[in-house]
Design an enzyme around this catalytic site. Structure first.
Site, PDB file in Angstrom:
ATOM      1  N   LYS A   2       0.838  -1.193   0.000  1.00 41.62           N
ATOM      2  CA  LYS A   2       0.000   0.000   0.000  1.00 41.62           C
ATOM      3  C   LYS A   2       0.876   1.248   0.000  1.00 41.62           C
ATOM      4  O   LYS A   2       1.988   1.226   0.512  1.00 41.62           O
ATOM      5  CB  LYS A   2      -0.899   0.021   1.232  1.00 41.62           C
ATOM      6  CG  LYS A   2      -1.999  -1.016   1.246  1.00 41.62           C
ATOM      7  CD  LYS A   2      -2.859  -0.826   2.483  1.00 41.62           C
ATOM      8  CE  LYS A   2      -4.015  -1.800   2.518  1.00 41.62           C
ATOM      9  NZ  LYS A   2      -4.856  -1.595   3.716  1.00 41.62           N
ATOM     10  N   ASP A 130       4.762  -1.577  13.855  1.00 47.50           N
ATOM     11  CA  ASP A 130       3.525  -2.305  14.139  1.00 47.50           C
ATOM     12  C   ASP A 130       3.420  -2.724  15.594  1.00 47.50           C
ATOM     13  O   ASP A 130       2.325  -2.865  16.137  1.00 47.50           O
ATOM     14  CB  ASP A 130       3.482  -3.572  13.273  1.00 47.50           C
ATOM     15  CG  ASP A 130       2.585  -3.409  12.069  1.00 47.50           C
ATOM     16  OD1 ASP A 130       2.232  -2.260  11.743  1.00 47.50           O
ATOM     17  OD2 ASP A 130       2.244  -4.426  11.444  1.00 47.50           O
TER      18      ASP A 130
END
Length: 383
Positions: A2, A130
């Site tokens: 992305k 993350d």
């Protein structure tokens, strides 16, 4: 892969897109510029090919020179990173040191950083981890019941992933509910090719389903999720497989792919299930059952449950999977309104629960915007 070119002050996207089904004959990159959507086929392209196509599109639009900051999603930051970091030699070395904890992800993240540094040599490069959001988990949630020396000397503990997404959708859920995030107890479910759930209390992660690596937890596209820890030894003795072979199979050949024997794309499996394919039905049913188990388990970490939030490619778009999952969760007062659920796909966010029941929300995650904002915040608004 992305990507988005974002003006952090407004959230405006000058360009965004997605490269998917890479390393297959159906690989393609979709670019979005304003209301225009352009799909570029690139059969058998890999991540490097997709990145080159992105650069070519930036050049075509004369936007490459506008890039001042590049925010990189990095999967594993270990205990070293609880917030974003400006990338320098030391940060790169720390990311490299976490490769044993995320062998499929951190090398790819490093390759992306190096490619972007070459393409944007004058930009500031920021790593957004993350794992960072889950650094607020209490010890009772992140420790394994293993010898203490394994944790002290080798960092064997639960870290959690998808933190950027869980943090973003928790904030959006608070906005949708019209309540302060600090007052809310949420279970957030990020469902895509990788999947995880998190318990979010007052805006902070207090538990999550992924662990030392992104392999633990839910059934995923090609990852097994939870299995018996003795599986490696059993298969070594019974099938003659090496440690590396079992680990690779659990990461690349399991999950929806392994159960169905067809593939890892939920859209294809739902179509196959509708046509009567038994393997596809089994894969979908196991996925939903294990997801419901983990959602119920996350509720244990909270003093109450104000809402369940679905997000990610599957969570936002598969009304069928949401309905399958909610059928297992009546004991938590979670319901599914058939009409609302059917309408809430393809970018439509909102509530899908029955009137008067505990809220179940579909929230569109925007990790790119969250990464951009965190990168800008780190630089003190200089972006």
């Amino acid at each position: 892969m992305k990507f988005a070119l974002i003006r952090p002050a407004t959230g405006e996207q000058a360009l965004s897109g997605l490269a998917e089904r890479l390393r297959s004959s159906e690989a393609h990159v979709t670019f979005r510029v304003g209301d225009q959507k352009i799909q570029t086929p690139c059969p058998d392209a890999d991540y490097a090919d997709a990145f080159r196509l992105l650069l070519a599109e930036l050049d075509r639009l004369d936007l490459r020179g506008d890039v001042r900051v590049v925010g990189h999603r990095v999967v594993h930051g270990g205990e070293r990173f609880s917030r974003p970091a400006r990338i320098d030699a030391e940060v790169l070395e720390q990311i490299r040191a976490c490769i044993p904890l995320a062998p499929l992800h951190n090398p790819a993240n490093l390759a992306g950083i190096e490619a972007a540094q070459e393409a944007f040599p004058d930009a500031a490069h920021i790593a957004v981890f993350d794992t960072a959001f889950h650094q607020t988990m209490p010890e009772v949630a992140y420790r394994y019941a293993v010898p203490d020396a394994w944790y002290r000397e080798h960092g064997v503990r639960r870290y959690g992933f998808h933190g950027t997404s869980h943090a973003f959708v928790a904030g959006e859920a608070a906005r949708m509910l019209g309540r302060p995030l600090t007052d809310l107890n949420l279970v957030t479910a990020h469902l895509g090719n990788g999947c995880s759930v998190a318990a979010v209390r007052g805006g902070q992660s207090v538990d999550t389903s992924m662990g030392l690596t992104p392999l633990e937890g839910l059934v995923m596209g090609t990852r097994s999720g939870d299995v018996d820890p003795n599986l490696h030894d059993y298969l070594a003795r019974q099938a003659g497989l090496t440690l590396a072979q079992v680990t690779d199979a659990l990461n690349r050949e399991s999950g929806l792919l392994g159960l169905s024997g067809l593939g890892s794309d939920l859209r294809e499996l739902e179509a196959a299930d509708a046509a009567g394919h038994a393997g596809a039905r089994l894969a979908l049913d196991v996925f939903a059952y294990r997801l419901a188990q983990k959602i119920a388990g996350m509720a244990v970490a909270l003093p109450g449950l104000d809402a369940l939030v679905f997000t990610g490619g599957i969570g936002e778009n598969s009304a069928d999977m949401r309905a399958r999952t909610l059928r297992h969760l009546a004991l938590l007062g979670l319901t599914c309104d058939e009409d609302r659920n059917a309408r809430t796909v393809r970018g439509e966010a909102g509530a899908i629960h029955q009137e008067g029941a505990r809220p179940v929300l579909v929230v569109n995650t925007d990790e790119e915007r969250m990464i951009a904002q965190q990168a800008a915040d780190l630089l003190g608004g200089q972006a």
